[in-house]
Design a protein around this motif. Sequence first.
Motif, PDB file in Angstrom:
ATOM      1  N   ILE B  49       0.834  -1.205   0.000  1.00  0.00           N
ATOM      2  CA  ILE B  49       0.000   0.000   0.000  1.00  0.00           C
ATOM      3  C   ILE B  49       0.870   1.256   0.000  1.00  0.00           C
ATOM      4  N   SER B  50       1.947   1.227   0.791  1.00  0.00           N
ATOM      5  CA  SER B  50       2.825   2.401   0.883  1.00  0.00           C
ATOM      6  C   SER B  50       3.466   2.747  -0.449  1.00  0.00           C
ATOM      7  N   GLU B  51       3.682   1.714  -1.271  1.00  0.00           N
ATOM      8  CA  GLU B  51       4.304   1.966  -2.574  1.00  0.00           C
ATOM      9  C   GLU B  51       3.329   2.608  -3.552  1.00  0.00           C
ATOM     10  N   ASN B  60       5.326   6.488   4.630  1.00  0.00           N
ATOM     11  CA  ASN B  60       4.042   5.783   4.598  1.00  0.00           C
ATOM     12  C   ASN B  60       4.076   4.525   5.458  1.00  0.00           C
TER      13      ASN B  60
END
Lengths: 182, 187
Positions: B49-51, B60
């Motif tokens: 998700i952070s990517e 993130n």
Amino acid sequence: MKDLLELFAIFFRIGGFTFGGGYAMLPIIQEEIVHKRHWATDKEIIDYYAIGQCTPGIIAVNTATFIGYKQKGIIGAIFATLGLVCPSLIIITIIARFFNHFQDYAIVQHAFSGIQIIVIALIINTVINMYKQSVKDWIGISLFLISFLVIAILKLSPIIIIIISAAVGIIKCKDMDTKEIK
Amino acid sequence: MIYFKLYLVFFKIGLFSVGGGLATLPFLQEIVDKYGWITSEELLNMIAISESTPGPIGINTATFVGHNTAGILGGIIATFGLVTPSIIIIIIIAHYFSKFSEEKIVKSAFYGIRPAVAGLIGAAGFQVAKISLFNMEKFNIRKNIIHIFNIKRLILLGIILYISNKYKKHPIVYLISGAIIGIIFKF
């Protein structure tokens, strides 16, 4: 105070539109810091990024802190960094609360794939611009190509490349006058 | 005291991970193994998700891990822990850099560093392009050279390169357009 809020707002925008690693922030930094406000030159941004790459911490944060410090001292560094991390804090908190499978949504994947193409295009522009600014002779061309190939194919650490290229620069300019080095 | 621990753990990550968000990964794994605040599977999900969300990946991930360990305040504290070493170290370096940036040794070092940085940013872009524009899996199945390229994406790349050089609009304009085009044309 107005300047500090402006720093915060600029880095808030940068944080909100950086997709990927620290390199992805560079096109927006060039636009906001170099072209629009003339707070730093293209070359200085490359220098800050290089330092950010070799020092502990997240590269994007290091670069933001550097620009903030240069502009408004310690308090400027803090405001720039706060601006940079705020969008992450807001967006990730919302996702963590409500969308546990965020990246499984088709619409998110399509949007992200589209954004990725834009990031590639913007990075190509940035690299061309950096190349024009920094490559002066065949040593520069070699350093550019070697660093590209070594990292893209051999996946060596960028830090090693930066240290070696610094050494090459020092040896190359050994007999030059300080004013000649650009 | 969980908040204090979170701050310290992420302070340590910020202090010892050199070279970008992905350098934090081994340290994040330690959170799974040593503290058990999250599971390995949860960590992988958070990184994915952070990517794909706005913001530096490292920030993130820190917000995410902090949030899932100790709520909203946990996310904030983890992120502050992560950036504290950067702020201190960079302020010290920036202070001396402005003093010594006109020294011969510094100037000549950066004379070598700048082309190399252009190359390494090119390499970072190339890694993204490789995944995004080429489709090796499909090629391996169908053995047809045309399947290597993701034509739709290459066309968009060409158009954006042309337009962005001609009109020089703010990068954010292109990023938003990219998201909209991605959704409409199902990239």
